[in-house]
Design a protein around this motif. Structure first.
Motif, short mmCIF file in Angstrom:
data_model
loop_
_atom_site.label_atom_id
_atom_site.label_comp_id
_atom_site.label_asym_id
_atom_site.label_seq_id
_atom_site.Cartn_x
_atom_site.Cartn_y
_atom_site.Cartn_z
N THR A 111 14.57 -23.84 0.23
CA THR A 111 14.14 -23.63 -1.15
C THR A 111 15.25 -24.05 -2.09
OG1 THR A 111 13.62 -21.99 -2.80
CG2 THR A 111 14.90 -21.22 -0.95
N ASP A 112 14.84 -24.43 -3.28
CA ASP A 112 15.83 -24.77 -4.30
C ASP A 112 16.48 -23.54 -4.92
OD1 ASP A 112 15.79 -27.59 -4.25
OD2 ASP A 112 13.85 -27.57 -5.26
N ARG A 120 17.34 -23.53 -19.30
CA ARG A 120 18.08 -24.23 -20.35
C ARG A 120 18.43 -25.65 -19.93
NH1 ARG A 120 21.14 -18.82 -21.47
NH2 ARG A 120 19.76 -18.00 -23.10
N GLY A 121 18.61 -25.85 -18.65
CA GLY A 121 18.86 -27.20 -18.16
C GLY A 121 17.70 -28.14 -18.48
N VAL A 160 9.47 -12.74 -9.73
CA VAL A 160 8.89 -13.79 -10.58
C VAL A 160 9.96 -14.84 -10.86
CG1 VAL A 160 7.47 -14.27 -12.61
CG2 VAL A 160 7.66 -11.91 -11.77
N SER A 161 11.14 -14.36 -11.17
CA SER A 161 12.20 -15.29 -11.59
C SER A 161 12.61 -16.22 -10.47
CB SER A 161 13.40 -14.49 -12.11
OG SER A 161 13.01 -13.72 -13.23
N VAL A 162 12.70 -15.69 -9.27
CA VAL A 162 13.17 -16.55 -8.18
C VAL A 162 12.14 -17.62 -7.83
CG1 VAL A 162 12.35 -15.28 -6.15
CG2 VAL A 162 14.56 -16.49 -6.06
N GLN A 163 10.88 -17.33 -8.06
CA GLN A 163 9.86 -18.37 -7.86
C GLN A 163 10.01 -19.47 -8.91
OE1 GLN A 163 5.66 -17.10 -6.82
NE2 GLN A 163 6.47 -15.13 -7.52
N LEU A 164 10.24 -19.05 -10.14
CA LEU A 164 10.45 -20.06 -11.20
C LEU A 164 11.69 -20.89 -10.91
CD1 LEU A 164 9.49 -17.80 -14.24
CD2 LEU A 164 8.33 -19.94 -13.64
N GLU A 165 12.72 -20.21 -10.39
CA GLU A 165 13.93 -20.94 -10.01
C GLU A 165 13.62 -21.94 -8.89
OE1 GLU A 165 17.18 -18.46 -8.72
OE2 GLU A 165 18.34 -20.19 -8.03
N GLY A 202 15.52 -27.41 -8.55
CA GLY A 202 15.49 -28.80 -8.09
C GLY A 202 14.29 -29.50 -8.72
N ASP A 203 13.63 -30.30 -7.94
CA ASP A 203 12.52 -31.05 -8.53
C ASP A 203 11.16 -30.65 -7.96
OD1 ASP A 203 12.61 -32.03 -5.99
OD2 ASP A 203 12.51 -34.15 -6.59
N LEU A 204 11.10 -29.45 -7.37
CA LEU A 204 9.83 -29.05 -6.77
C LEU A 204 8.67 -29.09 -7.77
CD1 LEU A 204 8.09 -27.96 -4.48
CD2 LEU A 204 8.94 -25.67 -4.98
N TRP A 205 8.94 -28.62 -8.99
CA TRP A 205 7.87 -28.60 -9.99
C TRP A 205 7.33 -30.01 -10.25
CZ3 TRP A 205 8.46 -29.61 -15.64
CH2 TRP A 205 9.68 -30.25 -15.94
N LEU A 206 8.25 -31.00 -10.28
CA LEU A 206 7.81 -32.37 -10.56
C LEU A 206 7.20 -33.02 -9.31
CD1 LEU A 206 10.62 -33.75 -12.86
CD2 LEU A 206 8.24 -33.19 -13.47
N ARG A 207 7.78 -32.76 -8.17
CA ARG A 207 7.24 -33.30 -6.92
C ARG A 207 5.78 -32.87 -6.77
NH1 ARG A 207 9.79 -30.67 -2.29
NH2 ARG A 207 11.40 -29.86 -3.70
N SER A 208 5.55 -31.57 -6.96
CA SER A 208 4.19 -31.06 -6.79
C SER A 208 3.26 -31.64 -7.85
CB SER A 208 4.20 -29.53 -6.86
OG SER A 208 4.81 -28.99 -5.71
N ALA A 209 3.73 -31.71 -9.06
CA ALA A 209 2.88 -32.21 -10.14
C ALA A 209 2.60 -33.69 -9.99
CB ALA A 209 3.53 -31.92 -11.49
#
Lengths: 369, 369, 369, 369
Positions: free
Chosen positions: C17-18, D71-72, D265-270, D275-282
């Motif tokens: 996980t990231d 913030r990043g 909740v926060s660790v899932q958002l992290e 990394g790029d999981l959010w973009l990879r999945s999208a």
């Protein structure tokens, strides 16, 4: 010798009020039927109901009698709940008709959507399901644009169709149109609310008993308007179908609409409705609007944009003409960008007022040419 | 010859109202100051403000002038917003004073907590932080039972202390007590609201200018009561500290408290406040309560349970005596289980009323012995 | 060979996980059972329910099966509505039980009154009718302090009695006490809600099936707590009496408590309730509280102020001792002015944790002497 | 030897969960991105954050670190408030942005208007000011249909413009379009909210850093979506302009959106955002929608009705074909009367899924010919 209990010497030495007249009662305009004052018979009724003690909060003799008076118009099952103002009447009525999860289908132009500061949503916790209309009137087809998803928890459940009679554009539903709407709504499990802020104008214009386009047409609950028709203040929630509304008294209280000295609201409503004052006044304001519409129809460049069926005239005319006219007579732009104005007549508008106004319009248009 | 515009012939042939008198104006009781009607000078003021057109929704000449009248009492920064009723006044005022996350510290016995059907919570979305009191009065120490956790998101943030003057038990805060409460609240970042449904009785009883126990004592916003003191209807939110309340006009509108023909509320308030009518009436009702208290103090077995400082008398007496008395005079049990009753006097209570009532109490107690 | 549809290669190259571990899993304290994480079996259940598509918003196989699991505990009429958190569970349940004009009788110390930021009032538009209690527990007599005025529109209508089991003070109602409360409430036309944020601790402590003090005792609706007992997140509204709650699904949605991927709430609840995990964990945390109470009972100067019946210990001890202890172990003052503290045990508290804490208390008290 | 405090033996004897697998993880469809489960990396993050005690309600190490991670992406002023679900995120964000008297301009098709059960109105006491749009996108001109009457107390004051990116129709705003909308709104004193339930799909499709169409374009507050993009549950209110939102923490609490074990909740958002999981999945779900659109574009009689710019495909096809397809693959009619359907792709949709679906569409259309 006067019995002391019959004629109490009130704690004042003077019959003069400490308040002073600050306005010119000869000045009238076309801005709003709310700019007019109260009909003298209404003021007389206040005096009549004054004196002595009457149970507060609606348990007085005037409110009791009002039930019969209203039933004379709306039928024997009508129950009447006097309130302070029109927004209050609508919000109390609609809350009594919907569940916490319900929605209210209405025209985008409905007063409840455009002019109540969000009160139905904020105080009533209602969801308004709005539909664009050409003339302020819903039809069964227009209702169907929002009448779906009754079992879908993601959507406010359509539970009420709310119509305004006469509408915010001065147009009218025929009794048949309302009958068709009510049948349509009831078939889908919805109830019908009628915002009757100007219901007297509708009754006067249609020339039929009010119950023909309410109770007999299937309307469940009416917001009955009094203020615009010559009361000092006051409206009423009139429940026509007892199964359609719950706990109106409690909702009136918790929605800040319970008058402590309710006799003073009820006796005003009685003054309107016991005889024909409500119709006399409405017929008069309708006739004045008709006279105004007829007058300006002869003036080139002034276009009447909705059928003039009640006491309002909506017109389009050159913007600077409108602005110059506003210096002589009070009225509002309805849609300033489109140069559309609204001219309202009231119970105290005179023929001379109309003629003077038509004269001024004619003159200002001539300057324009 | 009369100018037609100056003397419009209204659309009626008669000066008689269609409403009829349905009550005996000689009958009075001790149930509530809301059972009384309107003072004749108030009715005269309504007639005075009638006729012609005045801008609706508060832009009229009477509402404008009222600002000055009220400033004469409360000081130059006071801003006055007429509303319909007491619950409306309180709910509008408190919403204007708190954030969406705020709480209001008040006595458990406060009208906002016990008699408004949950309107502050439901319409105002307020959290009431209640404190038990011996006599309806808060003190700095009692306030502190709820004045904590200002930074705790799990708790409504205490933002307002609300007191009632005179209280629901007919007791009074001295100016000094209010000053101390306001200092205490302000030090903790809270504002002070005063529910003045019977503020005239307080001013009359204390014998000081009203600003001494409001503006000068640090009160931020007052709900000024008119109905109980002889108006047909009407109260006002009076903002004393302009920094303490936001958007009162908008909140009044969306809380269903905006009168379209506001001139009729404002002129009644002017009738009370331009001269001394408000104090004359309040002094009278206070004196009647004093006379009643003095009268029953001589009757064995009737115990007065709170200091009689305004226009209400709270007493304990045998339950069946109370029930028998209620057949002759209207009044309420306050706590029936404890056999406690409330007797309210109003501006139209007469000395004869009091003497007859004291006589009846004496007689019924004698039957009991 | 793996079928591509059975074993989709997800769009990632890594099993790492990231996110990164940022805390020390060896550190525990006594601040709150919400400080603990999730039970490993609960996490395993999440993995089990993962993969593939399941209908969102509660129409999945896990939520369907959960109905049976819960019925095994609460009886065949129980209907279960998973939600996100405890405040959500309470606010959804109470809205479903009361009308727009209803009120909820509860202890002043009830979580719904003290720790939900005013959510019941603001989101639920409820009026809380609070009663002071000695130990967080209502009795029929205490209920009667607010159970009056059912027909009085000026007052929120008492419609629900809400109790907490185990209470906010770590005390318990016996099944008989709840039975008596329910009978009392039902006789007066009121329903009973049980806030079971720590219902597992109550069941474990009482040593009876949960239905003995809920369904069989007459409770109408339960807020079933999961988060404090080892879930990642999740609670459930459990309707025991189908006549006592309306439209829970709709209210859950409009109260922001509808989980789209509800299978992940339901499978956690199943993990607790299908076997005995919920009781195992609760028995353990109760036992740890017992061990703590026993340990400190031997320490002079530390006073336990409520019966230790569940997983919380409330104690009074010298203020500076408490402050010094807080530097070693996390816990909260309950009432700092009174030097009262709360020590909570959770499913992952160990005997070593307790013994170390008792040792530190003993040591710090000794320094004090 | 293992330290007992480091490796607590939890109160269970088994590593097996009491819950059982009840679904076939090989079955997927096109009904909703909410039908998908959680990404394995997200589940791994939950395990990572588990164990030991962490301060509840957001004071944990994961929520603290999440601030930096977000913030990043959004810039140094971003403040992040994790919540449970999308409706919660929107209702909390909008409440924080408007006053009690404010209104929110949005497209008629906005999720906040059509799919949240009236929650914004009922919980947030907001007035939605809706505008019809051709494709779910607002423009400055469309905003102006509701952006008037800022000083009119009869109207909800327009204070926020809310847009959805990507929209409910699978369309996208360009960064320039959002910049223009924000400039327009800000000039009129309004703020801008972006409902980013599918913001990752937008970022992936636009191929620009997310801040280019949010922070840098002038957006004030974002509802950041996680659930649809592979989280078990969880979204976040991200405040980009600190002056645009007040008291988010308090509003989150009183709107039932405060997670006690927020670390989860926060660790899932992290896990998504570090990394790029959010973009990879999208990117993947977007690509699948593209593949589907390309596939059906070759099929006569199937019409794609909105540009396919994110992960949804809206199509019109013969009604009975749609019904037959629904027997093989889960998907919804969007407007059944118009025979329009919605096909959603998610992070776990495979190329084989798409190809099988296109094959079935082709086959069923052929049967139709």
């Amino acid at each position: 010798m006067a019995d002391a209990r019959t004629e109490p010497t009130l704690n004042q030495a003077t019959t003069e009020t400490d308040a002073r007249r600050r306005h010119d009662p000869a000045v009238r305009g076309f801005a709003s039927d709310n700019y007019a004052g109260a009909h003298p018979e209404v003021l007389a009724a206040l005096a009549l109901a004054n004196g002595g003690h009457q149970t507060a909060y609606g348990e007085d003799d005037y409110t009791a009698h009002l039930q019969d008076v209203v039933r004379g118009h709306f039928g024997p099952s009508a129950e009447t709940f006097p309130v302070f103002n029109g927004t209050g009447s609508n919000v109390v009525a609609l809350q009594a008709m919907v569940d916490r999860w319900g929605g209210v289908i209405c025209a985008e132009s409905a007063h409840i959507n455009t002019d109540e500061g969000g009160a139905p949503e904020r105080v009533g916790a209602l969801k308004l399901l709005t539909v664009a209309t050409p003339d302020g009137k819903l039809t069964p087809e227009l209702v169907d644009r929002q009448a779906f998803g009754f079992d879908d928890e993601h959507r406010a459940m359509p539970q009420v169709v709310s119509i305004t009679q006469s509408t915010e554009y001065g147009t009218l539903y025929t009794p048949g149109e309302i009958r068709a709407l009510c049948a349509h709504a009831h078939e889908r499990g919805m109830k019908v609310h009628l915002d009757g802020a100007r219901i007297a104008n509708a009754a006067a214009a249609l020339g039929v008993p009010v119950r023909e386009f309410t109770t007999d047409a299937g309307v469940d609950v009416v917001s009955f308007g009094g203020t615009k028709n010559g009361m000092v203040f006051g409206e009423a929630v009139v429940v026509l179908n007892p199964d359609a509304a719950r706990a109106v008294k409690r909702l009136r209280k918790l929605s800040l609409q319970l008058a402590s000295k309710m006799r003073f609201v009820s006796v005003q409503l009685e003054a309107l409705l016991a005889g024909d004052l409500w119709l006399r006044s409405a017929r008069h304001s309708n006739a004045m609007a008709r006279r105004l519409a007829d007058g300006v129809s002869a003036v080139d460049g002034v276009e009447i944009i909705y059928p003039v069926q009640a006491n309002g005239v909506f017109a389009r005319l050159p913007h600077d003409v409108a602005v110059r006219l506003q210096k002589q007579f009070r009225f509002y732009f309805w849609d300033e960008a489109a140069s559309e104005v609204r001219w309202m007549c009231s119970f105290d508008t005179t023929e001379e007022d109309i003629d003077a106004f038509v004269g001024a319009i004619t003159e200002e248009m001539a300057r324009e040419a």
